[in-house]
Design an enzyme around this catalytic site. Structure first.
Site, short mmCIF file in Angstrom:
data_model
loop_
_atom_site.label_atom_id
_atom_site.label_comp_id
_atom_site.label_asym_id
_atom_site.label_seq_id
_atom_site.Cartn_x
_atom_site.Cartn_y
_atom_site.Cartn_z
N LYS A 1 10.57 -4.52 59.29
CA LYS A 1 10.82 -3.42 58.36
C LYS A 1 10.21 -3.80 57.01
O LYS A 1 10.90 -4.16 56.06
CB LYS A 1 12.33 -3.14 58.25
CG LYS A 1 12.65 -1.76 57.73
CD LYS A 1 14.10 -1.42 57.98
CE LYS A 1 14.53 -0.16 57.24
NZ LYS A 1 13.85 1.07 57.67
C1 LIG Z 1 10.04 3.72 61.07
C2 LIG Z 1 11.46 3.68 61.46
N1 LIG Z 1 11.79 3.69 62.76
C3 LIG Z 1 13.07 3.65 63.17
C4 LIG Z 1 14.11 3.61 62.27
C5 LIG Z 1 15.53 3.54 62.74
O1 LIG Z 1 16.05 2.26 62.55
P1 LIG Z 1 17.59 2.02 62.27
O2 LIG Z 1 18.32 2.69 63.39
O3 LIG Z 1 17.74 0.54 62.34
O4 LIG Z 1 17.92 2.59 60.97
C6 LIG Z 1 13.83 3.60 60.90
C7 LIG Z 1 14.90 3.58 59.91
O5 LIG Z 1 15.20 2.60 59.35
C8 LIG Z 1 12.47 3.62 60.49
O6 LIG Z 1 12.16 3.58 59.19
#
Ligand SMILES: Cc1ncc(COP(=O)(O)O)c(C=O)c1O
Length: 305
Positions: free
Chosen positions: A157
């Site tokens: 992330k």
């Molecule tokens: C690109 C992306 N994919 C998927 C997610 C979903 O991840 P999470 O369930 O950990 O928030 C997020 C959100 O954070 C995201 O930014």
């Protein structure tokens, strides 16, 4: 954005307006930052953070990929998250830990810039407009592709990855959609601009595998767990674009999106055009778990002062 009182920065709480960085911070120029998006839900016993350990683990992993040595251990960051929510007095909130490269000799290499860590919290309803989780949203398939394997680390992330998400979201909105679905470099469905995707096809629930340029979503894992417990057949497999048109139900999942139904893709209705029964059932189960009505051990109470 509704301001809170405090932001945790580099080891202590500082007033919201004083949590500032220099314009020559490395992260501003080269995207050398990683972050998390976490939620605290209102429960009968006060605010509690959903899946805190999983988020902190992903933060640590993201840091390892992009060469940011975290100056705080897991226990310190866990305590800092809880303290920030508590001191800000939120009944429920969004939580944004950020680890980034600050000041240093400004060249491409991040290695000689300071590592800074902040944790901000604010009261935020979510990724989409009010009503989106009930009515569903209209999405397009983006003209942008997700980063190819071996280019950006999609599983981290990392702030730099979100330039891709911004391009997808802005294009979608400028064309009258709420969000965009992005294909990977091979043309398979990867995810939304800020959420993972699931679809129901021929009675099976399908979501792309981790290798298809997706963020390993924490909500994705929780939804997989809920779906399996309900006896749904859940498969992680590559999704061809036309499967979006064949699907009876589609929904996006994420910390901000929670479970948001998709009611049309490129103006073609998904199924009946209304959120379907599997989506509704999972939404209800997710809300019960996230608010502690159904106690699954997913929540960390913020605790009293
Ligand atoms: C690109 C992306 N994919 C998927 C997610 C979903 O991840 P999470 O369930 O950990 O928030 C997020 C959100 O954070 C995201 O930014």
């Amino acid at each position: 954005m509704k301001k809170a009182d405090w932001i945790w920065m580099d080891g202590s709480l500082v007033p919201w307006d004083e949590a500032r960085v220099h314009v020559l911070s490395h992260a501003l120029h080269y995207g050398s930052a990683v972050f998390e998006g976490i939620r605290a839900y209102a429960t009968a016993d006060g605010p509690a953070v959903l899946a805190l350990e999983a988020h902190l683990e992903r933060l640590e992993r993201s840091c390892r990929v992009v060469h940011i040595p975290l100056p705080f251990d897991r226990d310190t960051l866990r305590a800092a998250v809880l303290e920030t929510v508590r001191r800000n007095g939120h009944p429920a909130c969004y939580i944004r830990p950020l680890a980034f490269r600050g000041e240093g000799p400004l060249g491409v290499s991040p290695l000689t810039s300071d590592v800074r860590v902040s944790i901000a919290t604010w009261e935020w309803a979510g990724a989409h407009h009010e009503g989106a989780r009930d009515e569903g949203i209209d999405v397009c398939v983006s003209s942008w592709r997700r980063m190819a394997p071996g280019t950006h680390p999609a599983m981290a992330k990392a702030a730099g990855n979100y330039l891709n998400s911004q391009l997808v979201l802005v294009e979608a909105k400028q064309n009258g959609f709420h969000d965009g679905i992005v294909l990977d470099v091979n043309g398979y469905v990867s995810e939304g601009s800020g959420a993972n995707i699931f679809l129901e096809l021929d009675g099976r629930l399908i979501t792309p595998p981790l290798g298809d340029s997706i963020l390993p979503g924490i909500t994705r894992n929780l939804v997989i767990q809920l779906a399996r417990e309900k006896g749904l057949e859940l498969v992680e497999q590559r999704i061809a674009r036309e499967m979006l048109i064949y699907a009876g139900e589609i929904f996006l999942v994420g910390t901000a999106a929670e479970i948001t139904p998709v009611r049309s893709i490129d103006r073609i209705p998904v199924g009946t055009g209304e959120p379907g029964p599997i989506t509704r059932d999972l939404q209800a189960a997710f809300q019960r778990a996230a608010t502690g009505v159904d106690d699954r051990g997913w929540l960390t109470p913020v605790g009293g002062a």
